[in-house]
Design a protein around this motif. Structure first.
Motif, mmCIF file in Angstrom:
data_model
loop_
_atom_site.group_PDB
_atom_site.id
_atom_site.type_symbol
_atom_site.label_atom_id
_atom_site.label_comp_id
_atom_site.label_asym_id
_atom_site.label_seq_id
_atom_site.Cartn_x
_atom_site.Cartn_y
_atom_site.Cartn_z
ATOM 1 N N ASP A 62 0.823 -1.201 0.000
ATOM 2 C CA ASP A 62 0.000 0.000 0.000
ATOM 3 C C ASP A 62 0.862 1.259 0.000
ATOM 4 O O ASP A 62 0.781 2.088 0.903
ATOM 5 N N ALA A 63 1.730 1.364 -0.994
ATOM 6 C CA ALA A 63 2.592 2.537 -1.193
ATOM 7 C C ALA A 63 3.164 2.412 -2.599
ATOM 8 O O ALA A 63 3.108 1.344 -3.211
ATOM 9 N N ASP A 64 3.722 3.493 -3.082
ATOM 10 C CA ASP A 64 4.337 3.477 -4.405
ATOM 11 C C ASP A 64 5.778 2.979 -4.351
ATOM 12 O O ASP A 64 6.329 2.583 -5.376
ATOM 13 N N ALA A 65 6.368 3.025 -3.149
ATOM 14 C CA ALA A 65 7.757 2.579 -2.993
ATOM 15 C C ALA A 65 7.982 2.030 -1.589
ATOM 16 O O ALA A 65 7.422 2.534 -0.619
ATOM 17 N N LEU A 66 8.814 1.011 -1.524
ATOM 18 C CA LEU A 66 9.292 0.427 -0.274
ATOM 19 C C LEU A 66 10.785 0.688 -0.219
ATOM 20 O O LEU A 66 11.504 0.376 -1.172
ATOM 21 N N LYS A 89 7.406 -8.818 -1.570
ATOM 22 C CA LYS A 89 6.679 -9.657 -2.539
ATOM 23 C C LYS A 89 5.474 -8.900 -3.112
ATOM 24 O O LYS A 89 5.219 -8.958 -4.322
ATOM 25 N N ALA A 90 4.723 -8.187 -2.254
ATOM 26 C CA ALA A 90 3.554 -7.440 -2.721
ATOM 27 C C ALA A 90 3.969 -6.323 -3.682
ATOM 28 O O ALA A 90 3.327 -6.128 -4.728
ATOM 29 N N CYS A 91 5.015 -5.595 -3.345
ATOM 30 C CA CYS A 91 5.476 -4.507 -4.214
ATOM 31 C C CYS A 91 5.982 -5.027 -5.550
ATOM 32 O O CYS A 91 5.691 -4.455 -6.601
ATOM 33 N N ILE A 92 6.723 -6.119 -5.534
ATOM 34 C CA ILE A 92 7.210 -6.715 -6.782
ATOM 35 C C ILE A 92 6.023 -7.152 -7.630
ATOM 36 O O ILE A 92 5.962 -6.877 -8.834
ATOM 37 N N ALA A 93 5.049 -7.824 -7.024
ATOM 38 C CA ALA A 93 3.873 -8.319 -7.751
ATOM 39 C C ALA A 93 3.062 -7.180 -8.368
ATOM 40 O O ALA A 93 2.457 -7.344 -9.427
ATOM 41 N N GLN A 94 3.060 -6.026 -7.696
ATOM 42 C CA GLN A 94 2.289 -4.872 -8.168
ATOM 43 C C GLN A 94 3.133 -3.898 -8.988
ATOM 44 O O GLN A 94 2.686 -2.799 -9.306
ATOM 45 N N ASP A 95 4.361 -4.290 -9.314
ATOM 46 C CA ASP A 95 5.287 -3.477 -10.107
ATOM 47 C C ASP A 95 5.541 -2.103 -9.468
ATOM 48 O O ASP A 95 5.629 -1.091 -10.150
ATOM 49 N N LYS A 96 5.660 -2.104 -8.135
ATOM 50 C CA LYS A 96 5.986 -0.893 -7.406
ATOM 51 C C LYS A 96 7.482 -0.897 -7.092
ATOM 52 O O LYS A 96 8.140 -1.924 -7.171
ATOM 53 N N ILE A 97 8.007 0.241 -6.719
ATOM 54 C CA ILE A 97 9.435 0.384 -6.464
ATOM 55 C C ILE A 97 9.830 -0.326 -5.171
ATOM 56 O O ILE A 97 9.187 -0.144 -4.139
ATOM 57 N N VAL A 98 10.884 -1.113 -5.260
ATOM 58 C CA VAL A 98 11.519 -1.719 -4.088
ATOM 59 C C VAL A 98 12.955 -1.216 -4.106
ATOM 60 O O VAL A 98 13.706 -1.505 -5.038
ATOM 61 N N ILE A 146 13.344 -2.416 -9.249
ATOM 62 C CA ILE A 146 14.270 -2.570 -8.127
ATOM 63 C C ILE A 146 15.383 -1.527 -8.232
ATOM 64 O O ILE A 146 16.055 -1.414 -9.255
ATOM 65 N N VAL A 147 15.556 -0.768 -7.144
ATOM 66 C CA VAL A 147 16.581 0.272 -7.062
ATOM 67 C C VAL A 147 17.533 -0.112 -5.933
ATOM 68 O O VAL A 147 17.091 -0.365 -4.813
ATOM 69 N N THR A 148 18.824 -0.180 -6.243
ATOM 70 C CA THR A 148 19.813 -0.520 -5.220
ATOM 71 C C THR A 148 20.933 0.518 -5.218
ATOM 72 O O THR A 148 21.168 1.196 -6.207
ATOM 73 N N SER A 149 21.611 0.607 -4.061
ATOM 74 C CA SER A 149 22.701 1.568 -3.928
ATOM 75 C C SER A 149 23.751 1.011 -2.971
ATOM 76 O O SER A 149 23.494 0.042 -2.257
ATOM 77 N N ARG A 150 24.931 1.627 -2.939
ATOM 78 C CA ARG A 150 26.105 1.062 -2.273
ATOM 79 C C ARG A 150 26.232 1.338 -0.788
ATOM 80 O O ARG A 150 26.701 0.498 -0.047
#
Length: 182
Positions: A62-66, A89-98, A146-150
């Motif tokens: 229930d958000a646009d990004a986690l 899992k919910a965000c990935i399934a709903q094509d939201k930002i993780v 999916i957004v990742t950083s160092r």
């Protein structure tokens, strides 16, 4: 208004949590600080933050990004939470930002099994824990949703990319200029 949930567990990395919270709020994104291990969460450096809500009380996805900050043992505490896994899992399934930074891409997203075949980055050395993803050393990596950083030194770039994705390039540029990041 776009919504983001940032999960905090005991031992989170201060800068990797506070930088995205601050910059996203400056950009007009509604940010909910979700406590995973309780209402008051203590960082790896002793900073005490009070959550806006408990993650267990929020509806997964229930958000646009986690957003998942790193730090140790923060990342391990996030990975141990079934609520965090349900949100991923919910965000990935709903094509939201993780989005995850530092140890969390490998420790949390890797454990959740969502990096298979995906380009990602993380804190040096943690990549060895991910056998099915494609590790790169760029400061911020976006592969699909999916957004990742160092780590701490890339927290500003990470937060600005999240602003770009959630509020647009103009807002990203406005926040970067106002905060003297660039």
């Amino acid at each position: 208004m776009k919504k983001a949930v940032i999960c905090l567990a005991e031992g989170f990395e201060d800068v990797e949590a506070v930088m995205p919270i601050d910059l996203l709020r400056r950009a007009g994104v509604s940010v909910t600080v979700a406590g995973v291990t309780g209402w008051e969460i203590v960082s790896s450096r002793g900073l005490r933050l009070v959550a806006d809500a408990l993650l267990a009380d929020l509806v997964p996805g229930d958000a646009d990004a986690l957003i998942l900050p790193g730090g140790m043992p923060g990342a391990s505490n996030l990975a141990a939470s079934s609520d965090v896994t349900a949100w991923i899992k919910a965000c990935i399934a709903q094509d939201k930002i993780v989005a995850a930074i530092c140890a969390s891409p490998a420790v949390v997203l890797g454990k959740a099994g969502v990096l298979k075949g995906k380009r990602f980055t993380c804190y040096p050395g943690n990549e060895k824990d991910v056998t099915d993803g494609i590790f790169v050393t760029e400061p911020v990596v976006i592969d699909g949703n999916i957004v990742t950083s160092r780590g701490v030194g890339t927290a500003d770039a990470f937060a600005l990319e999240l602003i770009r994705l959630l509020a647009g390039k103009d807002m990203r540029d406005k926040v970067a200029k106002a905060t003297l990041i660039e």
